[in-house]
Structure formats: C-alpha cells, structure tokens
Design a protein around this motif. Structure first.
Motif, mmCIF file in Angstrom:
data_model
loop_
_atom_site.group_PDB
_atom_site.id
_atom_site.type_symbol
_atom_site.label_atom_id
_atom_site.label_comp_id
_atom_site.label_asym_id
_atom_site.label_seq_id
_atom_site.Cartn_x
_atom_site.Cartn_y
_atom_site.Cartn_z
ATOM 1 N N ARG A 195 0.805 -1.205 0.000
ATOM 2 C CA ARG A 195 0.000 0.000 0.000
ATOM 3 C C ARG A 195 0.838 1.255 0.000
ATOM 4 O O ARG A 195 2.035 1.204 0.029
ATOM 5 C CB ARG A 195 -0.951 0.006 1.199
ATOM 6 N N GLY A 213 -8.439 -0.124 0.521
ATOM 7 C CA GLY A 213 -8.501 -0.166 1.984
ATOM 8 C C GLY A 213 -9.577 -1.096 2.502
ATOM 9 O O GLY A 213 -9.771 -1.218 3.711
ATOM 10 N N THR A 257 -5.228 -7.969 2.214
ATOM 11 C CA THR A 257 -5.155 -8.727 3.467
ATOM 12 C C THR A 257 -5.761 -10.114 3.287
ATOM 13 O O THR A 257 -5.199 -11.118 3.741
ATOM 14 C CB THR A 257 -5.894 -7.958 4.580
HETATM 15 N N1 LIG Z 1 -0.028 -2.746 9.826
HETATM 16 C C1 LIG Z 1 -1.248 -2.179 9.798
HETATM 17 N N2 LIG Z 1 -1.693 -1.495 10.846
HETATM 18 C C2 LIG Z 1 -2.920 -0.930 10.855
HETATM 19 N N3 LIG Z 1 -3.740 -1.034 9.817
HETATM 20 C C3 LIG Z 1 -3.369 -1.685 8.739
HETATM 21 C C4 LIG Z 1 -2.096 -2.315 8.660
HETATM 22 N N4 LIG Z 1 -1.987 -2.908 7.471
HETATM 23 C C5 LIG Z 1 -3.147 -2.664 6.832
HETATM 24 N N5 LIG Z 1 -3.977 -1.942 7.572
HETATM 25 C C6 LIG Z 1 -5.320 -1.514 7.192
HETATM 26 O O1 LIG Z 1 -6.006 -2.605 6.658
HETATM 27 C C7 LIG Z 1 -6.938 -2.144 5.696
HETATM 28 C C8 LIG Z 1 -6.948 -3.069 4.516
HETATM 29 O O2 LIG Z 1 -5.775 -2.960 3.759
HETATM 30 P P1 LIG Z 1 -5.597 -3.738 2.393
HETATM 31 O O3 LIG Z 1 -5.857 -5.190 2.651
HETATM 32 O O4 LIG Z 1 -4.292 -3.424 1.808
HETATM 33 O O5 LIG Z 1 -6.748 -3.160 1.484
HETATM 34 P P2 LIG Z 1 -6.862 -3.144 -0.087
HETATM 35 O O6 LIG Z 1 -5.882 -4.130 -0.621
HETATM 36 O O7 LIG Z 1 -8.282 -3.534 -0.329
HETATM 37 O O8 LIG Z 1 -6.594 -1.776 -0.521
HETATM 38 C C9 LIG Z 1 -6.573 -0.728 5.369
HETATM 39 O O9 LIG Z 1 -7.559 0.116 5.871
HETATM 40 C C10 LIG Z 1 -5.267 -0.497 6.096
HETATM 41 O O10 LIG Z 1 -5.216 0.784 6.593
#
Ligand SMILES: Nc1ncnc2c1ncn2[C@@H]1O[C@H](COP(=O)(O)OP(=O)(O)O)[C@@H](O)[C@H]1O
Ligand SMILES: [Mg+2]
Lengths: 372, 231
Positions: free
Chosen positions: A372, B42, B47
C-alpha cells in the motif's frame, strides 16, 4: 545454488570491494606470521636446535641469562655426577671478527665441548676438535662470506679461528652462530683486549650455562638447590635470548588485532548488506524460502568472499615473502601460512554469524506492507 | 484443490492503530474458476489474499486449502505451502533487484526446489505471453512498473500452482495489456484447474472472472452464509 550466486553477481561490485578488504587483511595476517616465524627463527634457532631438555644457569641471572650467567667447573662436575641425565658445558657470547679474505662478520660464539651431545658436527668440512681453535660455522655465516679454510681473527683480541666445517642454519639474537671448542670460547670470553692472547694465558674455567639431557625434569630442583643453579626447560630459556620477549609481544599483539579486525570487517559488511536487502529477503520468504535456506545462502556468500579473499591474500603474502625473504628475517612455511589463514577465514566467517539473526528475522508480511 | 475461508478474522496494527480488517469472513473458491475480489482501496483485499496465501495467519478462523488448515500450520510449514502450491503476484515490490526478468522466474523455481535449467524455456514463453518477451535480460531496475508486474505474473504462473493469487494485475498497465493479462490468467486457470483469486478494482477484470466477490459483502457481521461461488 542458483539464487545465492545470482545475488552475488547482482551485488558484485560490493562483494569485490569486500573481498579486496579481506584479501588485504589476510595478506597482512600472512606477512605478519611470516615475520613472526622469521624473527623467532632468527632469535632462537640456535637454542631450538640444541639437543638438550633443560638449561642450568647461575641463580643470580634473572634476564638475558646467557650473557649474565656464569657457572664453574665444580658445578659442571656436580651435574655430571647426577643419575638419569647428561650434562654438557655451554658458552654463549656475541663477538665480531674479520676473515683473512676481508669479510667482517658478527658472530654468536657458542662454546661446546667437542664430542659432547652439544657438538653440532659438520655438514661440510671437519667437525670441532680436528684443529686447535678450529670452528664450525652456521650456514648463515657462509651467506655472509665465510667458507671452510678461512681464518677469522677476533677483533681486538686477535684470537685466530680457522674455519674447519659448516653446519646448518643457526642464529641467536639475530646474529649467525659459530661453534667453538669450549676452551677456545673461554679465552675469547674472558680475555682482555690488548692483553697477550694465546693458549698460555690463564682464563677462568667457567661457562655460561650447563645444558642437560634429562629423562624427566622431576629431580632437577633438588640438584639445583644442592649445586646452586637455576634450571629451566629449554623452551623457557628462549626468553633469555636478546629481544625474544619483546618481539613476541609485538608480533603477537599485531596478529591478535588482525584476528579481531577480520571478523568485525566481514561481520559489519554482511550486517549492512542484510539490512539493505530486507525487501529482497522478505520477498524470498514470501515466495516460500525457508529461514534455513536464507541462512545457508548468506553463509555461502560469506564463504565465497572470505575464502576467495583469504586465498588471494595468502598468495599475496607468499609473494611478498619471496620478494623480501632474502633481505629480512621472513620465513613462511606453507603449514604456518595455511594455519594462519585457516584461522583467519574461520574467525571471518564467525563475523558473519553476527548478522545471521537479521537474515532469519525478515518478515514475509512486509510484502503486504509494500502493497500500500 | 479447493480453498475455503471460514470465520476468518484479522486485526492489523498495534495499540491505537489496531483495526479489524477482516471480521468473520467466510468464502469458498472452487478449482478452475477465477474469482474477482472487488472493493474500494482499503477494504481488505490484499489482506484477504495474504491470509489465503499463507503469508498472514488470521487471528481467528480457518483457512482450508484442500482441507488442510493453513491457520494452524507453523511458520516453516506455511513457507513450504507457499513455495509448493501457491503462485502469488503481490501488489508491488515483486522483483529481486539486480536480477534479470528470466532470473526472477528461475529464482522462484529454485526456491520451490525445481531445476531452473529445465524451466528456462517455459519461463521465456511465459514472459513472452505477458508481453515482456523483448525484456528477458533486463534487470528489475531497468523495467517499468507495468513490466515488473507482468514479470511477477509470469513468475506466479511458472510452476502451475494449485492456488493463484493476483493482487491488482492491471493497476499499472494500459487497457489492451490489461485485457491480455486477464485472459492469460483466465486461460491458465481453466487449463490447470487452479483456484484463482484476483484482487482488483478494475471492472474489466471482474467482467472476465467467473465469480465476483465484493469485499463489502464479506466483511461486517459474521454469518457464514455468504458463499463466493454461489451465483
Ligand atoms: N499494519 C497495519 N496497521 C494498521 N492497519 C493496517 C495495517 N496494514 C493494513 N492496515 C489496514 O487494513 C486495511 C486493509 O488494507 P488492504 O488489505 O491493503 O486493502 P486493499 O488491498 O483492499 O486496498 C486498510 O484500511 C489499512 O489501513
Ligand atoms: Mg491492496
């Protein structure tokens, strides 16, 4: 196998740089160990080749015993009366002379009884005792311009020493050794410059030390007390040679530093490199590489750098030895070089061990962070 | 091989930043089908892929790959599953620096314990198929963002994995390339019968997919009733 080699190639600039540093430190290790061996050799090779187990000095001499100690004939007889050992008188002194062909030489005069176990014999020419005052010179004196048939005149004393034979390499306190019959040595040691020299002159029947060949060192202390001497094992008598202790401390501390510098340099290189490639390590973990495997890769890479650098450094040290070996006390037998370098390579690899934890700690989840 | 997530809950971050990203997610994916995972940035797509790809262990729930629960496996066992069964194209940071395009693929093969030499031809074919056949010996640094992602896709496909996870394949490429890549993903899914999950917010991708799974429908209250492969 493929991956660590690809990584090596990808970072070859850095690895070559690192290898060069290892090479230079290893060359220094080799050179220093060459000088250590060479200097030691030049200082005590005459003592080392004495076929004795112990040396008895007079008790008043604490340092530089070969020059200071004096033992008399009564003491020699006392030692000769002991069971289970052989004793032979030994005279040691530094002198200089000029040959009839004009060669000026420094000599360590070793007075020994012809035919005793200290008698070096002769590789070429005739041994001690074949000619009055005849001496047997070490190869080192041949290198300085003496040869069988020459007569060396001791400076200022005028004592004439015909060279009858040559034995192998032998030096004492950086001075090449000449073996003299012990009564000739006594004249040389106890004559006063300007006083009439010759067999007629009265000289003390004394020696520097008594060399012992003992079955075991157990009973020697008792005899020491009885005869008023101080006996040390032959090896311990090296410290009595001029310069020996100082040289050893100097060279040993240089080597010790190098053995610390090596692993630190290699260790810090790999630790920086590991930090820099955290993204790659995380990716490899994400692709399924095990921690063990990443460890193995890093060790292999360290092995390549350390072994190649050390080998090249060893070759450089050997080359340096060939270049300077004749001019300075440098002696680097293959076994010495290999031992020193193997030890160096080992501590170098141990340096990498400092970084291994970082390699295994890389978290594949950072791949998600990179998303990200 | 099938993939099933049941009641998967993931919270990320620590302290005040800790957020529940996946909350009781249930989903099932069948072999030979492409599932498009859609949702805004997000919403937890990456994830979810990480959980399915044995990269991230969920705080709760099961991740069943062919009946085996990845969530219950230890660290080194999950690494083994990753190298043996999973092809993964990450959203970014895919390539090893200093290595050429072909070497990226061969390195992955070597990690999986395969003979890199035998796979070189296949690697070059795949790189040509994703449209970087003219960049075989370019190093990672010499490739554009789109080219890197295509190399990463070729790498994910190289060993014909049972589970193919693709994160935003069309983010850095133009329309026509996006079409080529999507078709390639679909074709190799149908050919090898792998479970394929593509995270995307590109409608062009979700149109080609066999199923479409909205993150909005997955997260929220856990009911276990939502099934990815139900029309
Ligand atoms: N290490 C972390 N600490 C806190 N929040 C996180 C962390 N990693 C990811 N997030 C949160 O998890 C959410 C999902 O992220 P992600 O799976 O990358 O979404 P996408 O791939 O759909 O854009 C986001 O809102 C992000 O801010
Ligand atoms: Mg994402």
């Amino acid at each position: 196998m493929l991956l660590p080699l690809l990584e090596l190639r990808a970072a070859r600039g850095r690895f070559v740089l690192m290898g060069t540093v290892v090479l230079l430190v290893a060359a220094l290790v080799g050179t220093v160990s060459g000088f250590t061996t060479g200097l030691t050799d030049d200082t005590v090779s005459a003592l080392r080749r004495l076929p004795a187990t112990h040396v008895a000095f007079s008790p008043d001499a604490k340092t530089d015993q070969f020059a200071r100690s004096l033992v008399d004939e009564r003491t020699l007889r006392g030692w000769r009366g002991q069971d289970g050992l052989e004793a032979a008188p030994l005279g040691v002194s530094l002198t200089r002379g000029t040959s009839d062909r004009g060669a000026e030489v420094d000599m360590a005069a070793f007075g020994v009884e012809p035919g005793s176990f200290l008698d070096p014999g002769a590789d070429r020419g005739a041994p001690l005792g074949t000619e009055p005052d005849g001496i047997v010179i070490s190869q080192d004196l041949v290198d300085e311009g003496l040869r069988v048939g020459d007569t060396v005149v001791v400076d200022r004393l005028g004592i004439k020493l015909p060279v009858t034979g040559v034995t192998g390499h032998s030096a004492y306190g950086h001075v090449p050794v000449a073996y003299l019959p012990v009564d000739t040595w006594q004249r040389l040691r106890f004559s006063t410059p300007g006083a009439p020299a010759g067999p007629s002159a009265e000289v003390p029947r004394q020696y520097s030390a008594i060399a012992l060949r003992a079955d075991d060192g157990a009973g020697l202390t008792g005899t020491d007390r009885e005869l008023g001497t101080r006996t040390v094992p032959l090896k311990d008598s090296y410290a009595a040679a001029p310069g020996y202790s100082g040289e050893r401390i100097t060279m040993t501390s240089i080597q010790a530093f190098l053995y610390v510098i090596g692993p630190l340099v290699v260790g810090s290189f790999f630790s920086v490199w590991t930090v820099q490639r955290q993204p790659e390590l995380a990716l490899l973990r994400a692709l399924g590489a095990s921690r063990r495997r990443l460890l193995g890769h890093t060790l292999l890479q360290a092995g390549v750098v350390v072994v190649a650098g050390t080998a090249a450094g060893g070759a450089l040290a050997a080359g340096i030895g060939l270049l300077v070996g004749g001019a300075v006390p440098f002696s680097l037998p293959a076994a010495t070089l290999l031992t020193a370098l193997a030890a160096f390579a080992l501590v170098g690899l141990a340096g990498t061990a400092l970084t291994l934890r970082r390699v295994t700690r890389s978290d594949p989840m950072t791949m998600l962070g990179a998303n990200r | 091989m099938s993939l099933e997530l049941s009641d998967v809950t993931v919270a990320l971050g620590s302290g005040d930043a800790r957020t529940t990203v996946l909350d009781g997610v249930c989903a099932r994916f069948s072999p030979g089908t492409v599932t498009a995972l859609v949702g805004p940035s997000g919403s937890g797509k990456s994830t979810l892929l990480a959980v399915a790809g044995a990269l991230l262990r969920p705080d709760d729930g099961q991740v069943l790959l062919d009946g085996r629960d990845l969530a219950a496996l230890g660290d080194s066992q999950r690494a083994r599953v990753r190298r043996e069964h999973i092809g993964y194209m990450f959203q970014s940071g895919n390539l090893l620096s200093g290595l050429t395009a072909v070497e990226q693929l061969l390195a992955a093969a070597s990690i999986a314990g395969r003979r890199p030499r035998r796979l070189r031809h296949r690697a070059e074919e795949l790189l040509a198929a994703v449209g970087v056949g003219h960049r075989l010996t370019h190093r990672a640094e010499q490739l554009s963002g789109g080219e890197r992602q295509r190399v990463a896709l070729a790498r994910a496909l190289l060993l014909a994995p049972a589970l193919l996870l693709v994160d935003e394949p069309t983010a850095a490429v133009d329309r026509s390339q996006a079409g080529t890549l999507t078709e390639l993903i679909a074709a190799s899914t149908h050919e090898h019968g792998c479970v394929t999950v593509v995270a995307t917010h590109d409608p062009a991708v979700s149109e080609v997919a066999d199923h479409r799974l909205d993150m909005a429908a997955l997260t929220g209250a856990a009911t276990g009733a939502r099934r990815a492969d139900q029309p």
